[in-house]
Design a protein around this motif. Structure first.
Motif, short mmCIF file in Angstrom:
data_model
loop_
_atom_site.label_atom_id
_atom_site.label_comp_id
_atom_site.label_asym_id
_atom_site.label_seq_id
_atom_site.Cartn_x
_atom_site.Cartn_y
_atom_site.Cartn_z
N ILE B 4 0.85 -1.20 0.00
CA ILE B 4 0.00 0.00 0.00
C ILE B 4 0.88 1.24 0.00
CG2 ILE B 4 -1.88 1.23 1.15
CD1 ILE B 4 -2.55 -1.40 2.58
N GLN B 7 1.12 7.32 0.48
CA GLN B 7 0.11 8.37 0.28
C GLN B 7 -1.31 7.85 0.50
OE1 GLN B 7 2.61 7.80 -1.90
NE2 GLN B 7 3.84 9.65 -1.77
N ASP B 8 -1.52 6.56 0.26
CA ASP B 8 -2.87 6.02 0.42
C ASP B 8 -3.19 5.69 1.88
OD1 ASP B 8 -3.49 6.33 -2.25
OD2 ASP B 8 -2.65 4.39 -2.79
N GLN B 9 -2.22 5.93 2.75
CA GLN B 9 -2.45 5.71 4.18
C GLN B 9 -2.49 7.04 4.96
OE1 GLN B 9 0.07 2.19 5.60
NE2 GLN B 9 0.97 2.61 3.60
N PRO B 20 -3.92 11.86 -2.94
CA PRO B 20 -4.67 10.89 -3.74
C PRO B 20 -5.98 11.47 -4.30
CG PRO B 20 -3.94 9.89 -1.69
CD PRO B 20 -3.66 11.36 -1.58
N SER B 21 -6.55 12.45 -3.60
CA SER B 21 -7.84 12.96 -4.05
C SER B 21 -7.71 14.28 -4.83
CB SER B 21 -8.79 13.14 -2.85
OG SER B 21 -8.15 13.88 -1.84
N ARG B 27 -0.40 12.94 -8.16
CA ARG B 27 -0.81 11.72 -7.43
C ARG B 27 0.30 10.66 -7.42
NH1 ARG B 27 -6.92 10.24 -8.95
NH2 ARG B 27 -6.28 10.73 -11.07
N LYS B 29 2.94 7.90 -6.00
CA LYS B 29 2.81 6.81 -5.03
C LYS B 29 4.21 6.39 -4.58
CE LYS B 29 -1.66 6.67 -5.68
NZ LYS B 29 -2.53 7.33 -4.66
#
Lengths: 157, 157
Positions: B4, B7-9, B20-21, B27, B29
């Motif tokens: 994972i 950035q997605d955490q 991410p949004s 964006r 990773k």
């Protein structure tokens, strides 16, 4: 202040930060004011840092890089006694970028960049650049720009 | 490599480079691989330097800034014995960015960034970051990231 932006006199520039014909780019405009160059830029909302009210540090770096290197290019023309864009063309690339971020930068108002060539030795120019928001200094940078042959961009990478 | 992205955490990140949004942003990773973090990014065509075949230095700076600061944030969680995103939240901002551009970077293939926390003293982390294209080092940077209270972003600028 010169009425025509430095970028609008430099030919063949597709740069994300300062190329007039890059319609997905920032298209900054820099102007000589005596020995200083000035750029005022209104960020887009999506240029935010993590919190939406502050400007992203990478966008600030892009503004500094492009404003400073365009200043170096303009200075290269000036030092050679040429108007910007007159042949033989002049081009500079970024050798290094040093930025101190001094304060969070509001995204909802323009930033003002001022740059000055502090030192010119051979092909190398040291450019100092400050970034202000509402008159407050929010970032300070030193950019080393190096003049390269005008054909630099024509050769494949 | 962790499956994972860092950035997605990380919660509530609207950053142009790594949120991410932020659908108009890069964006990126980043992933831990032991003590190093890795980010692979494929630039868009409009991210060009003056010549269209090279990647813009400001975009390179944005990638370096976001990859390095996210690495510092991940390290802040790790040093505190927390999984990323677990409360109390951790946040870092960029205090300084020093980049040496070593070679023109082709835009038509991915760049690979690797970062490592070289030094951590109090709230300050010194992060080293390299950028490679086809295995060749094209830029090298040192980023100073400073941990700030998690509420930093909630206060108006």
């Amino acid at each position: 202040m010169s009425p025509i932006a430095i970028q609008d006199q430099i030919p063949d520039n597709l740069c994300y930060g300062c190329g007039p014909s890059n319609h997905d780019g920032l298209r900054i405009k820099s102007f000589w004011e005596g020995d200083e160059s000035i750029c005022v830029y209104q960020p887009e909302r999506f240029h935010s840092a993590g919190p939406p009210q502050f400007l992203n540090g990478g966008i600030i770096a892009t503004l500094i890089d492009c404003h400073s290197v365009c200043t170096a290019i303009a200075d290269a023309y000036r030092s050679a006694g040429q108007a910007i864009g007159v042949e033989p063309h002049r081009w500079c690339v970024t050798a290094s970028l040093k930025i101190d971020y001094l304060a969070p930068t509001p995204i909802d108002r323009p930033v003002e960049l001022r740059a000055r060539v502090r030192e010119a030795t051979g092909r190398k120019r040291v450019v100092e650049c400050t970034v202000r928001s509402d008159g407050r200094e929010v970032a300070r940078a030193e950019v080393i720009a190096v003049e390269v042959p005008a054909g630099w961009g024509a050769a494949p990478g």
